[in-house]
Structure formats: structure tokens, C-alpha cells
Design an enzyme around this catalytic site. Structure first.
Site, short mmCIF file in Angstrom:
data_model
loop_
_atom_site.label_atom_id
_atom_site.label_comp_id
_atom_site.label_asym_id
_atom_site.label_seq_id
_atom_site.Cartn_x
_atom_site.Cartn_y
_atom_site.Cartn_z
N ASP A 116 -8.14 -4.93 -66.96
CA ASP A 116 -8.57 -3.89 -66.03
C ASP A 116 -9.60 -2.98 -66.70
O ASP A 116 -9.45 -2.62 -67.87
CB ASP A 116 -7.36 -3.07 -65.57
N ILE A 117 -10.63 -2.63 -65.97
CA ILE A 117 -11.72 -1.82 -66.53
C ILE A 117 -11.27 -0.38 -66.82
O ILE A 117 -11.87 0.30 -67.66
CB ILE A 117 -12.93 -1.83 -65.56
N ASN A 136 -0.70 -3.66 -54.91
CA ASN A 136 -0.94 -2.57 -53.97
C ASN A 136 -1.50 -3.13 -52.67
O ASN A 136 -2.40 -3.96 -52.68
CB ASN A 136 -1.94 -1.58 -54.57
N VAL A 139 -9.67 -2.71 -54.27
CA VAL A 139 -10.40 -3.98 -54.24
C VAL A 139 -9.66 -4.91 -53.29
O VAL A 139 -8.47 -5.20 -53.49
CB VAL A 139 -10.52 -4.61 -55.64
N HIS A 165 -4.47 -9.00 -55.84
CA HIS A 165 -4.37 -9.04 -57.30
C HIS A 165 -3.03 -8.48 -57.74
O HIS A 165 -2.47 -7.59 -57.11
CB HIS A 165 -5.52 -8.25 -57.94
N HIS A 206 -1.21 -6.56 -60.79
CA HIS A 206 -1.37 -5.78 -62.02
C HIS A 206 -0.24 -6.14 -62.98
O HIS A 206 0.93 -6.14 -62.57
CB HIS A 206 -1.26 -4.28 -61.74
P1 5GP Z 1 -6.12 -1.65 -56.87
O1 5GP Z 1 -6.27 -0.15 -57.00
O2 5GP Z 1 -6.99 -2.23 -55.78
O3 5GP Z 1 -4.68 -2.10 -56.79
O4 5GP Z 1 -6.63 -2.24 -58.25
C1 5GP Z 1 -7.95 -2.51 -58.50
C2 5GP Z 1 -8.14 -2.42 -59.99
O5 5GP Z 1 -9.38 -3.01 -60.31
C3 5GP Z 1 -8.17 -1.01 -60.53
O6 5GP Z 1 -7.10 -0.83 -61.46
C4 5GP Z 1 -9.55 -0.89 -61.19
O7 5GP Z 1 -9.53 -0.17 -62.40
C5 5GP Z 1 -9.94 -2.33 -61.38
N1 5GP Z 1 -11.37 -2.56 -61.33
C6 5GP Z 1 -12.26 -2.07 -60.42
N2 5GP Z 1 -13.49 -2.53 -60.66
C7 5GP Z 1 -13.38 -3.35 -61.74
C8 5GP Z 1 -14.34 -4.14 -62.47
O8 5GP Z 1 -15.53 -4.18 -62.18
N3 5GP Z 1 -13.86 -4.84 -63.54
C9 5GP Z 1 -12.54 -4.82 -63.91
N4 5GP Z 1 -12.17 -5.56 -64.95
N5 5GP Z 1 -11.61 -4.10 -63.23
C10 5GP Z 1 -12.04 -3.36 -62.17
#
Ligand code: 5GP
Length: 118
Positions: free
Chosen positions: A30-31, A88, A97, A101, A103
């Protein structure tokens, strides 16, 4: 067409720190990590925007994501200490996103249901 950030990572149009890959699943760091280990596992070939869009025929994908995370935890040596997996769904859960996915969070005591930094 998967126009999300994760679709671009699957197609190698965006860089990512990829730590796991098999025929169906891609795992990358995760970024913005919320724990010492924070890896995202995504399906490579099928675009499902949210868990709410998952059909019974696609249910195996979630099992694949979990098995990939468990394998990674064993390979990296933290399976015995433990880890958390989270998915989520939509805005109230903070989904940002729209490509499903999983986590994987680990590397420190996480607290019951709490995720450090969130
Ligand atoms: P969500 O909040 O949708 O459950 O998780 C999306 C995750 O994707 C977040 O934890 C966010 O930090 C990660 N994320 C968003 N953009 C990028 C990216 O460009 N690269 C990577 N590796 N992670 C990302």
C-alpha cells in the site's frame, strides 16, 4: 475495462511494489501503509468494483485473495504472530479504489478492530 488505479497497476501502466503474484492474484505494498506490513491483494483478470457487485460465480475470488494473503504471511514469517485482513465496501467503509481488494495488515499489535493511524 478497469480504469481504476489498480487496473493500471495490473497492466503495469503505473509502478507498484509488487510482492506477490500468481495466476489470479496480484499483491503489492500500500502506498500509504497503516501498519508495518500493509499489502493489498487484488484479482488480476476480473474487474469487480465493490463486494456488493460480487456474484456467486465470482465468490471464489475472495477466497483466492485470502489464500494469497495467508501464503504471503507464511512466506514472510509473520503468520504465527498474526495479521488482519480487511475489505472495505463503498463510502461508509472508506473505500476509495473501486476494484475489490483485500488489505493485509501486520507487523505490530493492531488493537481490537482498530487500525493504527485511521
Ligand atoms: P480502500 O480505502 O479503497 O479500501 O483502499 C485503497 C488503498 O489503496 C488505500 O489504502 C490507499 O493507500 C491505496 N492506494 C491508493 N492509490 C494507490 C497507488 O497508486 N498505489 C498503491 N500501492 N496503493 C494505493
Amino acid at each position: 475495462m478497469n480504469d481504476t488505479i489498480f487496473g493500471k497497476i495490473i497492466r503495469r501502466e503505473l509502478p507498484a511494489s509488487i510482492v506477490y503474484e500468481d495466476d489470479e492474484v496480484l499483491g503489492f505494498k500500500d502506498i500509504a501503509p497503516q501498519a508495518p506490513v500493509h499489502v493489498l491483494f487484488i484479482p488480476k483478470a476480473v474487474h469487480v468494483p465493490t463486494l456488493d457487485d460480487l456474484t456467486p460465480e465470482q465468490a471464489f475470488l475472495v477466497g483466492k485473495l485470502i489464500l494469497a494473503a495467508a501464503q504471503y504471511a507464511r512466506d514472510e514469517g509473520f503468520a504465527q504472530n498474526g495479521y488482519r485482513v480487511v475489505m472495505n465496501c463503498r463510502q461508509d467503509a472508506g473505500q476509495t479504489v473501486y476494484h475489490i481488494h483485500l488489505h493485509l495488515l501486520a507487523g505490530a499489535p493492531l488493537g481490537h478492530f482498530g487500525v493504527p493511524g485511521r
